[in-house]
Design a protein around this motif. Structure first.
Motif, PDB file in Angstrom:
ATOM      1  N   THR A  40       0.961  -1.226   0.044  1.00  0.00           N
ATOM      2  CA  THR A  40       0.011   0.056  -0.174  1.00  0.00           C
ATOM      3  C   THR A  40       0.936   1.246   0.084  1.00  0.00           C
ATOM      4  O   THR A  40       1.901   1.303   0.565  1.00  0.00           O
ATOM      5  N   PRO A  41       0.559   2.316  -0.677  1.00  0.00           N
ATOM      6  CA  PRO A  41      -0.866   2.537  -1.164  1.00  0.00           C
ATOM      7  C   PRO A  41      -0.651   2.137  -2.800  1.00  0.00           C
ATOM      8  O   PRO A  41      -1.603   2.676  -3.418  1.00  0.00           O
ATOM      9  N   LEU A  44      -3.894   1.006  -4.388  1.00  0.00           N
ATOM     10  CA  LEU A  44      -5.141   1.783  -4.499  1.00  0.00           C
ATOM     11  C   LEU A  44      -4.877   2.472  -5.972  1.00  0.00           C
ATOM     12  O   LEU A  44      -5.839   2.866  -6.576  1.00  0.00           O
ATOM     13  N   TYR A  45      -3.663   2.868  -6.312  1.00  0.00           N
ATOM     14  CA  TYR A  45      -3.399   3.500  -7.636  1.00  0.00           C
ATOM     15  C   TYR A  45      -3.540   2.697  -8.731  1.00  0.00           C
ATOM     16  O   TYR A  45      -3.999   2.929  -9.754  1.00  0.00           O
ATOM     17  N   MET A  77     -13.537   5.263  -4.257  1.00  0.00           N
ATOM     18  CA  MET A  77     -12.103   5.134  -4.045  1.00  0.00           C
ATOM     19  C   MET A  77     -11.392   6.528  -3.968  1.00  0.00           C
ATOM     20  O   MET A  77     -10.738   6.765  -3.135  1.00  0.00           O
ATOM     21  N   MET A  81      -9.807   7.742  -0.563  1.00  0.00           N
ATOM     22  CA  MET A  81      -8.464   8.156  -0.446  1.00  0.00           C
ATOM     23  C   MET A  81      -8.268   9.583  -0.054  1.00  0.00           C
ATOM     24  O   MET A  81      -7.184   9.718   0.836  1.00  0.00           O
TER      25      MET A  81
END
Length: 84
Positions: A40-41, A44-45, A77, A81
């Motif tokens: 992470t992160p 997420l990207y 998302m 974020m």
């Protein structure tokens, strides 16, 4: 120009759709792998890239179901974020 109506525009080119959907899928799978290994992160990207790619596919195909699912996913998302 004669025959111009017979040629697909750039956005309707099936090769573009093929490339976008497979690239988005590979990016999304990489997001799953990054999640599984706790990276992470980056995860997420990667998910963000996959969601945007599939949203683009929904727009290219004029498929409202794909657009809806990926717009909701993108909103969730981005909200997550921004809050975290």
């Amino acid at each position: 120009m004669p025959g111009a109506a017979l040629r697909p525009s750039f956005w309707r080119d099936p090769r573009l759709a093929f490339a976008v959907k497979w690239i988005a899928s590979v990016i999304q799978i990489a997001g799953y792998a990054a999640t599984a290994f706790g990276v992470t992160p980056l995860n997420l990207y990667l998910f963000l890239g996959g969601v945007v790619g599939w949203l683009a596919m929904g727009i290219l195909w004029n498929d409202r179901a794909i657009m809806l699912i990926h717009l909701v996913a993108l909103g969730a998302m981005l909200a997550g974020m921004a809050s975290g």
